[in-house]
Design a protein around this motif. Sequence first.
Motif, PDB file in Angstrom:
ATOM      1  N   SER A 285       0.786  -1.239   0.000  1.00 43.83           N
ATOM      2  CA  SER A 285       0.000   0.000   0.000  1.00 43.83           C
ATOM      3  C   SER A 285       0.818   1.289   0.000  1.00 43.83           C
ATOM      4  CB  SER A 285      -0.930   0.006   1.224  1.00 43.83           C
ATOM      5  OG  SER A 285      -0.177  -0.044   2.428  1.00 43.83           O
ATOM      6  N   THR A 286       2.140   1.191   0.072  1.00 45.35           N
ATOM      7  CA  THR A 286       2.959   2.403   0.108  1.00 45.35           C
ATOM      8  C   THR A 286       4.130   2.283  -0.868  1.00 45.35           C
ATOM      9  OG1 THR A 286       4.630   1.738   1.763  1.00 45.35           O
ATOM     10  CG2 THR A 286       2.488   2.499   2.597  1.00 45.35           C
ATOM     11  N   GLY A 287       4.771   3.436  -1.087  1.00 48.16           N
ATOM     12  CA  GLY A 287       5.969   3.462  -1.905  1.00 48.16           C
ATOM     13  C   GLY A 287       7.230   3.593  -1.076  1.00 48.16           C
ATOM     14  N   LEU A 288       7.146   3.276   0.213  1.00 52.86           N
ATOM     15  CA  LEU A 288       8.312   3.368   1.093  1.00 52.86           C
ATOM     16  C   LEU A 288       9.442   2.477   0.576  1.00 52.86           C
ATOM     17  CD1 LEU A 288       6.589   3.184   4.618  1.00 52.86           C
ATOM     18  CD2 LEU A 288       7.479   5.228   3.463  1.00 52.86           C
ATOM     19  N   SER A 289      10.657   2.911   0.811  1.00 50.85           N
ATOM     20  CA  SER A 289      11.807   2.091   0.432  1.00 50.85           C
ATOM     21  C   SER A 289      11.849   0.838   1.294  1.00 50.85           C
ATOM     22  CB  SER A 289      13.102   2.879   0.613  1.00 50.85           C
ATOM     23  OG  SER A 289      13.370   3.070   2.001  1.00 50.85           O
ATOM     24  N   MET A 290      12.649  -0.133   0.891  1.00 47.98           N
ATOM     25  CA  MET A 290      12.764  -1.369   1.662  1.00 47.98           C
ATOM     26  C   MET A 290      13.306  -1.098   3.067  1.00 47.98           C
ATOM     27  SD  MET A 290      11.505  -3.746  -0.062  1.00 47.98           S
ATOM     28  CE  MET A 290      10.919  -3.920  -1.760  1.00 47.98           C
ATOM     29  N   THR A 312       8.906 -16.987   5.837  1.00 44.85           N
ATOM     30  CA  THR A 312       7.471 -17.075   6.086  1.00 44.85           C
ATOM     31  C   THR A 312       6.655 -17.214   4.810  1.00 44.85           C
ATOM     32  OG1 THR A 312       7.768 -15.669   8.040  1.00 44.85           O
ATOM     33  CG2 THR A 312       5.523 -15.938   7.216  1.00 44.85           C
ATOM     34  N   LEU A 313       6.992 -16.429   3.792  1.00 46.35           N
ATOM     35  CA  LEU A 313       6.186 -16.371   2.574  1.00 46.35           C
ATOM     36  C   LEU A 313       6.823 -17.069   1.381  1.00 46.35           C
ATOM     37  CD1 LEU A 313       5.164 -12.591   2.759  1.00 46.35           C
ATOM     38  CD2 LEU A 313       3.998 -14.565   3.777  1.00 46.35           C
ATOM     39  N   GLY A 314       8.122 -17.303   1.464  1.00 45.19           N
ATOM     40  CA  GLY A 314       8.793 -17.954   0.347  1.00 45.19           C
ATOM     41  C   GLY A 314       9.150 -17.020  -0.785  1.00 45.19           C
ATOM     42  N   VAL A 315       9.000 -15.698  -0.585  1.00 47.90           N
ATOM     43  CA  VAL A 315       9.356 -14.717  -1.614  1.00 47.90           C
ATOM     44  C   VAL A 315      10.112 -13.567  -0.962  1.00 47.90           C
ATOM     45  CG1 VAL A 315       7.409 -15.241  -3.122  1.00 47.90           C
ATOM     46  CG2 VAL A 315       7.166 -13.475  -1.375  1.00 47.90           C
ATOM     47  N   THR A 316      10.854 -12.824  -1.753  1.00 51.84           N
ATOM     48  CA  THR A 316      11.556 -11.651  -1.250  1.00 51.84           C
ATOM     49  C   THR A 316      10.591 -10.472  -1.154  1.00 51.84           C
ATOM     50  OG1 THR A 316      12.162 -10.849  -3.445  1.00 51.84           O
ATOM     51  CG2 THR A 316      13.676 -12.419  -2.384  1.00 51.84           C
ATOM     52  N   PRO A 317      10.918  -9.456  -0.359  1.00 57.33           N
ATOM     53  CA  PRO A 317      10.064  -8.263  -0.316  1.00 57.33           C
ATOM     54  C   PRO A 317       9.877  -7.622  -1.681  1.00 57.33           C
ATOM     55  CG  PRO A 317      11.592  -8.259   1.531  1.00 57.33           C
ATOM     56  CD  PRO A 317      12.006  -9.395   0.637  1.00 57.33           C
ATOM     57  N   THR A 318      10.930  -7.588  -2.478  1.00 51.62           N
ATOM     58  CA  THR A 318      10.831  -6.986  -3.810  1.00 51.62           C
ATOM     59  C   THR A 318       9.838  -7.749  -4.680  1.00 51.62           C
ATOM     60  OG1 THR A 318      13.114  -6.189  -3.686  1.00 51.62           O
ATOM     61  CG2 THR A 318      12.128  -6.363  -5.876  1.00 51.62           C
ATOM     62  N   ALA A 319       9.922  -9.074  -4.672  1.00 52.89           N
ATOM     63  CA  ALA A 319       9.000  -9.882  -5.464  1.00 52.89           C
ATOM     64  C   ALA A 319       7.570  -9.746  -4.951  1.00 52.89           C
ATOM     65  CB  ALA A 319       9.431 -11.344  -5.436  1.00 52.89           C
ATOM     66  N   PHE A 324       1.945  -7.692  -5.749  1.00 53.22           N
ATOM     67  CA  PHE A 324       0.695  -7.216  -5.168  1.00 53.22           C
ATOM     68  C   PHE A 324       0.442  -5.732  -5.329  1.00 53.22           C
ATOM     69  CE2 PHE A 324       1.354 -11.266  -2.876  1.00 53.22           C
ATOM     70  CZ  PHE A 324       0.215 -11.885  -3.339  1.00 53.22           C
ATOM     71  N   ARG A 325       1.480  -4.910  -5.511  1.00 54.39           N
ATOM     72  CA  ARG A 325       1.206  -3.509  -5.848  1.00 54.39           C
ATOM     73  C   ARG A 325       0.699  -3.417  -7.271  1.00 54.39           C
ATOM     74  NH1 ARG A 325       5.250   0.970  -5.062  1.00 54.39           N
ATOM     75  NH2 ARG A 325       3.369   2.233  -5.007  1.00 54.39           N
ATOM     76  N   ALA A 326       1.231  -4.278  -8.142  1.00 53.41           N
ATOM     77  CA  ALA A 326       0.730  -4.274  -9.519  1.00 53.41           C
ATOM     78  C   ALA A 326      -0.722  -4.706  -9.561  1.00 53.41           C
ATOM     79  CB  ALA A 326       1.580  -5.217 -10.381  1.00 53.41           C
ATOM     80  N   ALA A 327      -1.067  -5.718  -8.723  1.00 56.04           N
ATOM     81  CA  ALA A 327      -2.441  -6.218  -8.700  1.00 56.04           C
ATOM     82  C   ALA A 327      -3.398  -5.158  -8.166  1.00 56.04           C
ATOM     83  CB  ALA A 327      -2.530  -7.481  -7.832  1.00 56.04           C
TER      84      ALA A 327
END
Length: 330
Positions: A285-290, A312-319, A324-327
């Motif tokens: 929901s935000t454009g905050l940096s990592m 926990t999720l099996g993916v990196t924060p970037t992925a 989900f921001r694209a979705a």
Amino acid sequence: MTSREFRPHRVAVLALDGLLPFELGIPHRIFGRPRDARGRHLYEVVTCSVRPPGPVETDADFTVHVTHGPEALATADTVIVPASHERGPVHDEGRLTDDLAAALARIRPGTRLASICTGVYVLAAAGYLDGRPVTTHWAHAEHLQRMFPRIRVDADVLFVDDGDVLTSAGVAAGIDLCLHMVRRDFGTAVANEVARSTVVPPHRDGGQAQYIHRPVPDPQLATTAAARAWALTRLHEPIQLRDMAGREAMSVRTFTRRFREEVGVSPGQWLTRQRVERARHLLESTGLSMDQVAREAGFGTAQSMRQHLLQTLGVTPTAYRRTFRAASGI
């Protein structure tokens, strides 16, 4: 995705004789709610039987009329097997009935599979769970493990996500599982909106341990609820176990024991899960940096956040953000 290319994710719910109506209704309630920004349903939910369309017996004093036969399984992106009475159409020796085996054979390779409560017996008997971690209602966990020794039963969780196969504990844990799948498919914001409309929490604390029968505790004893509420407002700050225990005027040892009894996990595990959920929300929901997301969620550094999300999720924060921001169109 253009309008011409849009196709909702198709969920087939397999209704078996002796089904429990509550569990049968969960997928329709949860997956029937999500819509995209244009108002289109993100899922299409169909109920099917192992026989041609017709009545299916329930464990109540009524039957349900199912309008789809087993052919619906061949077109599904996800197949869900809700609970049926006891083990449903699974023989004592762990074999499927012939009609159920024939129906399951229609499922395409790569289809996501899920079970609610004792629906796990069907997936186990079909061989889908060999070598995998699974769960079911705590009252059936030992029997399930004995009947299918090649699976790994965890009776202390609400659901298990093993990628293309997911299993849930009993009854209302099916709601947790379905919300988790919505969250995995379309992100936290969509899942949270479904939870709000269904009047349930978007994510329940702890596992099944909190629901197993124990002697009734003394009502005068303190709980850990206030400490949890306090911690949720300070996830971005360092939180020590002694700080949480102090909020309840307990020793660390007593607080840790009571916390496990009430929530089903340790305070440290609970804090990590809340921080992961906070990071997910910020990434979507935000454009905050990592680095900023990591600090706001309480992980301190982007590398620490990356390790926790991978675990926990099996993916990196970037992925995760890319998906989900694209979705969400942000």
